[in-house]
Design a protein around this motif. Structure first.
Motif, PDB file in Angstrom:
ATOM      1  N   HIS A  27     104.389  55.537  87.923  1.00 21.10           N
ATOM      2  CA  HIS A  27     105.301  55.219  86.812  1.00 21.10           C
ATOM      3  C   HIS A  27     106.656  55.838  87.081  1.00 21.10           C
ATOM      4  CE1 HIS A  27     101.515  54.471  84.619  1.00 21.10           C
ATOM      5  NE2 HIS A  27     102.250  53.739  83.795  1.00 21.10           N
ATOM      6  N   TYR A  28     107.727  55.085  86.785  1.00 16.65           N
ATOM      7  CA  TYR A  28     109.069  55.675  86.686  1.00 16.65           C
ATOM      8  C   TYR A  28     109.390  55.657  85.195  1.00 16.65           C
ATOM      9  CZ  TYR A  28     109.585  54.545  91.685  1.00 16.65           C
ATOM     10  OH  TYR A  28     109.433  54.443  93.056  1.00 16.65           O
ATOM     11  N   GLY A  29     109.273  56.769  84.527  1.00 16.56           N
ATOM     12  CA  GLY A  29     109.406  56.747  83.063  1.00 16.56           C
ATOM     13  C   GLY A  29     108.353  55.807  82.495  1.00 16.56           C
ATOM     14  N   GLY A  54     111.187  44.411  94.580  1.00 16.82           N
ATOM     15  CA  GLY A  54     110.767  45.102  93.364  1.00 16.82           C
ATOM     16  C   GLY A  54     109.260  45.147  93.163  1.00 16.82           C
ATOM     17  N   CYS A  55     108.478  44.687  94.150  1.00 16.08           N
ATOM     18  CA  CYS A  55     107.013  44.624  93.965  1.00 16.08           C
ATOM     19  C   CYS A  55     106.336  45.981  94.182  1.00 16.08           C
ATOM     20  CB  CYS A  55     106.410  43.588  94.911  1.00 16.08           C
ATOM     21  SG  CYS A  55     106.596  44.038  96.648  1.00 16.08           S
ATOM     22  N   GLY A  56     107.069  46.963  94.707  1.00 18.48           N
ATOM     23  CA  GLY A  56     106.487  48.300  94.842  1.00 18.48           C
ATOM     24  C   GLY A  56     106.215  48.763  96.257  1.00 18.48           C
ATOM     25  N   THR A  70     110.691  63.856  94.832  1.00 18.37           N
ATOM     26  CA  THR A  70     112.104  64.199  94.628  1.00 18.37           C
ATOM     27  C   THR A  70     112.728  63.397  93.488  1.00 18.37           C
ATOM     28  OG1 THR A  70     112.806  62.530  96.227  1.00 18.37           O
ATOM     29  CG2 THR A  70     112.386  64.738  97.108  1.00 18.37           C
ATOM     30  N   ILE A  71     111.956  62.431  92.922  1.00 11.10           N
ATOM     31  CA  ILE A  71     112.496  61.622  91.815  1.00 11.10           C
ATOM     32  C   ILE A  71     111.899  62.147  90.502  1.00 11.10           C
ATOM     33  CG2 ILE A  71     112.683  59.284  90.855  1.00 11.10           C
ATOM     34  CD1 ILE A  71     112.255  58.217  93.743  1.00 11.10           C
ATOM     35  N   ASP A  72     112.762  62.707  89.661  1.00 10.44           N
ATOM     36  CA  ASP A  72     112.304  63.398  88.440  1.00 10.44           C
ATOM     37  C   ASP A  72     111.384  62.558  87.560  1.00 10.44           C
ATOM     38  OD1 ASP A  72     113.432  65.753  88.944  1.00 10.44           O
ATOM     39  OD2 ASP A  72     115.176  65.518  87.614  1.00 10.44           O
ATOM     40  N   ILE A  73     111.768  61.284  87.338  1.00 12.00           N
ATOM     41  CA  ILE A  73     111.019  60.480  86.371  1.00 12.00           C
ATOM     42  C   ILE A  73     109.773  59.840  86.976  1.00 12.00           C
ATOM     43  CG2 ILE A  73     113.017  59.988  84.889  1.00 12.00           C
ATOM     44  CD1 ILE A  73     113.088  57.182  86.263  1.00 12.00           C
ATOM     45  N   CYS A  74     109.511  60.112  88.246  1.00  9.69           N
ATOM     46  CA  CYS A  74     108.391  59.443  88.918  1.00  9.69           C
ATOM     47  C   CYS A  74     107.092  60.233  88.752  1.00  9.69           C
ATOM     48  CB  CYS A  74     108.732  59.294  90.398  1.00  9.69           C
ATOM     49  SG  CYS A  74     107.489  58.375  91.289  1.00  9.69           S
TER      50      CYS A  74
HETATM   51  N1  LIG Z   1     114.091  55.741  91.290  1.00 11.38           N
HETATM   52  C1  LIG Z   1     113.652  54.778  90.482  1.00 11.38           C
HETATM   53  N2  LIG Z   1     113.822  54.872  89.150  1.00 11.38           N
HETATM   54  C2  LIG Z   1     113.381  53.898  88.325  1.00 11.38           C
HETATM   55  N3  LIG Z   1     112.743  52.782  88.725  1.00 11.38           N
HETATM   56  C3  LIG Z   1     112.551  52.628  90.043  1.00 11.38           C
HETATM   57  C4  LIG Z   1     112.980  53.611  90.989  1.00 11.38           C
HETATM   58  N4  LIG Z   1     112.646  53.178  92.228  1.00 11.38           N
HETATM   59  C5  LIG Z   1     112.034  51.986  92.060  1.00 11.38           C
HETATM   60  N5  LIG Z   1     111.973  51.657  90.737  1.00 11.38           N
HETATM   61  C6  LIG Z   1     111.366  50.432  90.183  1.00 11.38           C
HETATM   62  O1  LIG Z   1     110.037  50.318  90.642  1.00 11.38           O
HETATM   63  C7  LIG Z   1     109.743  48.968  91.009  1.00 11.38           C
HETATM   64  C8  LIG Z   1     109.310  48.924  92.465  1.00 11.38           C
HETATM   65  O2  LIG Z   1     110.438  49.259  93.262  1.00 11.38           O
HETATM   66  P1  LIG Z   1     110.361  49.389  94.853  1.00 11.38           P
HETATM   67  O3  LIG Z   1     111.685  49.882  95.308  1.00 11.38           O
HETATM   68  O4  LIG Z   1     109.172  50.137  95.208  1.00 11.38           O
HETATM   69  O5  LIG Z   1     110.160  47.867  95.263  1.00 11.38           O
HETATM   70  P2  LIG Z   1     110.261  47.170  96.685  1.00 11.38           P
HETATM   71  O6  LIG Z   1     109.140  46.217  96.750  1.00 11.38           O
HETATM   72  O7  LIG Z   1     110.374  48.181  97.748  1.00 11.38           O
HETATM   73  O8  LIG Z   1     111.634  46.384  96.526  1.00 11.38           O
HETATM   74  P3  LIG Z   1     112.745  45.978  97.602  1.00 11.38           P
HETATM   75  O9  LIG Z   1     112.076  45.031  98.522  1.00 11.38           O
HETATM   76  O10 LIG Z   1     113.807  45.315  96.773  1.00 11.38           O
HETATM   77  O11 LIG Z   1     113.215  47.234  98.269  1.00 11.38           O
HETATM   78  C9  LIG Z   1     111.004  48.161  90.703  1.00 11.38           C
HETATM   79  O12 LIG Z   1     110.857  47.575  89.433  1.00 11.38           O
HETATM   80  C10 LIG Z   1     112.088  49.190  90.698  1.00 11.38           C
HETATM   81  O13 LIG Z   1     113.127  48.814  89.823  1.00 11.38           O
END
Ligand SMILES: Nc1ncnc2c1ncn2[C@@H]1O[C@H](COP(=O)(O)OP(=O)(O)OP(=O)(O)O)[C@@H](O)[C@H]1O
Length: 266
Positions: A27-29, A54-56, A70-74
């Motif tokens: 979760h991010y927040g 954005g799939c993760g 290193t990401i506070d809300i993660c």
């Molecule tokens: N630091 C963050 N703070 C808040 N939300 C985040 C953060 N990093 C990623 N997210 C959210 O988490 C979800 C997954 O992001 P992620 O970067 O893992 O996707 P991805 O598949 O690697 O995308 P891309 O191919 O565009 O790099 C997205 O909805 C993104 O907006």
């Protein structure tokens, strides 16, 4: 060992699990970015993570060496084990973990130091060399391992930032390789590179897999097909399908995978 036994030993290596993820949630927040990911990543194998933006993919990659710390809300839940040991255990030092599980980023990010010092940095902080001669040896071996030695051996004291983009990315690979990692994570390592530099990195990936496990996030399905033996397809935070790259590209089981690889979603 006779030839058959050698072949068997090699097969054995390629089926050994290096990283095992069970029930991983991120979760991010309030944003639920990864949902119940279960996967076994094999040793001495290149695994590609593919899927729409954005799939993760990057989120999961960053879980594997605790870069998300290193990401506070993660918040990360579930279990990820490296050689059977939980990497989120309180006793695990993330700095030590990142020496074992190295990372190369999308944009080459050499330190503002000399070529030599970029590579020597990790071995120095982890005490891998007893003297200058040993450090020189590690630096040379790492630069050779990253197919950069011949291009830089006469200018090791020049700044790393003065190299071309492709050379900088190979310098970052040399820096990661210098701590003798067991896993190398690569987040779109070629997206800032031209086709020639991309080809060099892909060749390098193929060589490095004889030594350790590599995981690469890529938006290029051609690249995934060229460099990986295993592919994981992510969609909306789910790991939808994981299997041999050949099967994923020629015979996907899930309609979402089929739509993505045929260009209908993305
Ligand atoms: N630091 C963050 N703070 C808040 N939300 C985040 C953060 N990093 C990623 N997210 C959210 O988490 C979800 C997954 O992001 P992620 O970067 O893992 O996707 P991805 O598949 O690697 O995308 P891309 O191919 O565009 O790099 C997205 O909805 C993104 O907006």
């Amino acid at each position: 060992m006779n030839d058959m036994r050698v072949a068997e030993a090699r097969m054995q290596q390629q089926t050994d699990t290096k990283i095992s993820a069970r029930g991983v949630q991120v979760h991010y927040g309030d944003k639920h970015a990864l949902k119940d990911v279960n996967v076994d990543i094999l040793d001495k194998t290149v695994t590609a993570f593919i899927g729409p933006s954005g799939c993760g993919k990057s989120t999961f990659l960053r879980c594997i060496n605790r870069m998300n710390d290193t990401i506070d809300i993660c918040r990360v839940a579930g279990r990820i084990a490296l050689d059977g040991e939980d990497i989120y255990d309180r006793r695990v030092d993330p700095v030590q973990l990142r020496a074992r599980v190295g990372m190369v980023f999308q944009k080459p990010n050499p330190f503002p130091k000399s070529i030599y010092d970029n590579v020597a940095y990790g071995p120095r902080i982890h005490g891998l060399a007893r003297n200058r001669a040993e450090l020189d040896e590690i630096v040379e071996k790492s630069l050779r391992g990253a197919a950069l030695w011949n291009e830089v051996k006469d200018r090791l004291n020049d700044p790393g930032t003065g190299l071309s983009g492709g050379q900088q990315q190979r310098l970052c690979i040399a820096r990661a390789v210098a701590t003798q990692p067991e896993v190398l994570l690569m987040d779109e390592p070629c997206s800032a590179l031209d086709p020639i530099a991309t080809g060099q990195i892909e060749e390098l990936i193929d060589q490095l897999r004889t030594e350790f496990s590599l995981v690469i996030v890529t938006h290029s399905m051609q690249q995934a097909a060229r460099v990986s033996q295993k592919t994981a397809f992510f969609h909306l935070g789910n790991l939808v399908e994981y299997g041999s790259t050949e099967d994923i590209f020629t015979n996907p089981r899930d309609p979402r995978t089929e739509s993505y690889i045929s260009g209908r979603i993305g």
